[in-house]
Design an enzyme around this catalytic site. Structure first.
Site, PDB file in Angstrom:
ATOM      1  N   LYS A 174       3.062 -15.231   2.250  1.00  0.00           N
ATOM      2  CA  LYS A 174       2.919 -15.622   1.226  1.00  0.00           C
ATOM      3  C   LYS A 174       4.033 -15.979   0.826  1.00  0.00           C
ATOM      4  CE  LYS A 174       0.384 -17.909  -2.448  1.00  0.00           C
ATOM      5  NZ  LYS A 174      -0.452 -18.528  -2.923  1.00  0.00           N
ATOM      6  N   TYR A 219       0.411  -1.637  -0.068  1.00  0.00           N
ATOM      7  CA  TYR A 219       0.257  -0.410  -0.168  1.00  0.00           C
ATOM      8  C   TYR A 219       0.374   1.290  -0.007  1.00  0.00           C
ATOM      9  CZ  TYR A 219      -3.950  -3.150   0.769  1.00  0.00           C
ATOM     10  OH  TYR A 219      -4.481  -3.607   1.163  1.00  0.00           O
ATOM     11  N   ASP A 274      -3.581 -18.062   1.607  1.00  0.00           N
ATOM     12  CA  ASP A 274      -4.986 -18.549   1.115  1.00  0.00           C
ATOM     13  C   ASP A 274      -5.138 -19.708   1.787  1.00  0.00           C
ATOM     14  OD1 ASP A 274      -2.014 -20.141   0.898  1.00  0.00           O
ATOM     15  OD2 ASP A 274      -2.399 -20.320  -1.600  1.00  0.00           O
ATOM     16  N   ASP A 294      -5.951  -6.373   5.812  1.00  0.00           N
ATOM     17  CA  ASP A 294      -6.367  -5.865   5.325  1.00  0.00           C
ATOM     18  C   ASP A 294      -7.634  -7.010   5.106  1.00  0.00           C
ATOM     19  OD1 ASP A 294      -7.626  -3.604   4.067  1.00  0.00           O
ATOM     20  OD2 ASP A 294      -7.138  -3.559   2.606  1.00  0.00           O
ATOM     21  N   ASP A 303     -10.935  -8.061   7.954  1.00  0.00           N
ATOM     22  CA  ASP A 303     -12.447  -8.048   7.569  1.00  0.00           C
ATOM     23  C   ASP A 303     -13.152  -8.688   7.576  1.00  0.00           C
ATOM     24  OD1 ASP A 303     -12.546  -5.696   7.188  1.00  0.00           O
ATOM     25  OD2 ASP A 303     -12.920  -5.332   4.911  1.00  0.00           O
TER      26      ASP A 303
END
Ligand code: NAD
Length: 358
Positions: free
Chosen positions: A191, A142, A223, A247, A251
């Site tokens: 990852k 980001y 994942d 992020d 959620d």
């Protein structure tokens, strides 16, 4: 302790849920012998109306001079058409950056009393779950280099992820410290089978882990983590992960609790001063109607006591009071799905929690 708390009530339901939390914190002060001085500052839409900008300098200075910050929520339809730099939400990024907050703590707790609110099936959530997601907030993709260029197939866009050892180390320490206050287990999510940043992430987390021999640590690919959160959420205690993975996963985790009005959060930096706020927005559809659920903000107040001031017994007392009220069957409208139960107003729910603190 004598503590100065900056109050950023904001817009919509912000003022009512912050006022409820102030009442609870004052009660804790009386009970445990602390005094809290609350100073309100403008942020968001109400600040735009009064001063023309969403984050006045006086607000930033007031927060910097405080011991910690409690935020309600900002935004609403009245300010939706303003240009980006004048939008109420811009103030959130501004205040986090001014306070140097690089960690986001997002608990996702499903209370057994609210298990019917979860979209997951009963057998998965029968005993509830209690997860703390520690998300890196100021680095990663980001904030990396980005742009447009001409590539093999014409115009293309790119974003880059970069993490320094220092950034990973400091967020890992927050996670291990948080685990020490909980069930002493950290799962680091990355990852690492694909990304170089994840390989540095994994290596650094394990180096930091050596300083916390009382906490167990393991790794999980992102994942798999997305699947495990819905398959067996109870396996997680503390999750530590990068900005983008955090992020998305935070959620997902909040959704499986099923109740947005129940979830607090904290943003922390290098000092004990943090910013504490519910994860929900300003709920303009119910603002000013005394209908909002104050629990997410009250629990944010409990997080402030625990993480900024190390007042563990005081934080426990608030969390236990919330547990008791829910177990006794009291509900605000957003968590009331039983025809036989009359939903409580914001004030009534606050009174119930206060009476459990007597
Ligand atoms: P929202 O979270 O405000 O509301 C979503 C739904 O949940 C609404 O139906 C609302 O009534 C309900 N809800 C939320 N909190 C509740 C509570 N405590 N008690 C009972 N019901 C509750 O999200 P939205 O509608 O997408 O956004 C409304 C405004 O809030 C927008 O301007 C948005 O930009 C802003 N926002 C602010 C923040 C923040 O301040 N951190 C976060 C998200 C959204």
């Amino acid at each position: 302790m004598n503590l100065n708390i900056a109050l950023l009530k904001g817009d919509g339901i912000g003022p009512e849920i912050v006022d409820s939390t102030v009442r609870v914190l004052n009660k804790i002060g009386e009970k445990f012998g602390h005094s809290f001085t609350f100073t309100p500052y403008l942020i968001g839409g109400c600040a735009i109306d009064a001063t023309g900008e969403p984050l006045p300098k006086e607000t930033v200075d007031g927060c910097l001079a405080s011991d910690s910050v409690l935020l309600g929520a900002v935004g609403g339809p009245k300010w939706d058409t303003l240009p980006g730099n004048l939008r109420p939400e811009k103030a959130l990024l501004g205040i986090r950056s001014a306070l140097g907050l690089y960690t986001n703590l997002r608990p996702a707790k499903l209370y057994p009393a609210l298990k019917n609110d979860s979209p997951l099936k009963e057998s998965v959530v029968a005993e509830g779950f209690d997860i703390m997601i520690v998300r890196e907030l100021t680095g990663g993709i980001y904030f990396g280099e980005r742009g447009y260029r001409q590539g093999k197939y014409g115009e293309e866009a790119y974003d880059t992820e970069c993490y320094s050892r220092l950034e990973i180390e400091r967020i890992a320490r927050v996670a291990f410290e948080a685990a020490r206050k909980r069930r002493k287990n950290v799962i680091s999510i990355d990852k690492a089978n694909v990304l170089e940043t994840s390989r540095l992430w994994r290596k650094t987390v394990h180096e930091v882990a050596k300083d916390y021999p009382d906490v167990t640590v393991s790794d999980m690919l992102v994942d798999n983590a997305a699947m495990q959160l819905v398959k067996n959420p109870k396996q997680f205690d503390v999750i530590v992960t990068s900005n983008m993975f955090g992020d998305i996963l935070s959620d997902e985790a909040s959704q499986i609790t099923g109740s947005i009005g129940m979830l607090p959060s904290a943003s922390l930096g290098d000092t004990s001063r943090g910013m504490y706020e519910p994860i929900h927005g300003s709920a303009p559809d119910i603002a000013g109607q005394n209908k909002s659920n104050p629990i997410a903000t009250i629990l944010s107040g409990a997080m402030m006591l625990r993480y900024s001031f190390n007042l563990t017994a005081e934080a426990d007392a608030i969390e236990k009071a919330v547990d008791k009220v829910l177990n006794d069957g009291y509900r605000t409208a957003d968590i009331c799905h039983n025809d036989g139960v009359e939903p409580l107003s914001t004030d009534e729910m606050t009174e119930r929690i206060l009476s459990c603190l007597d």
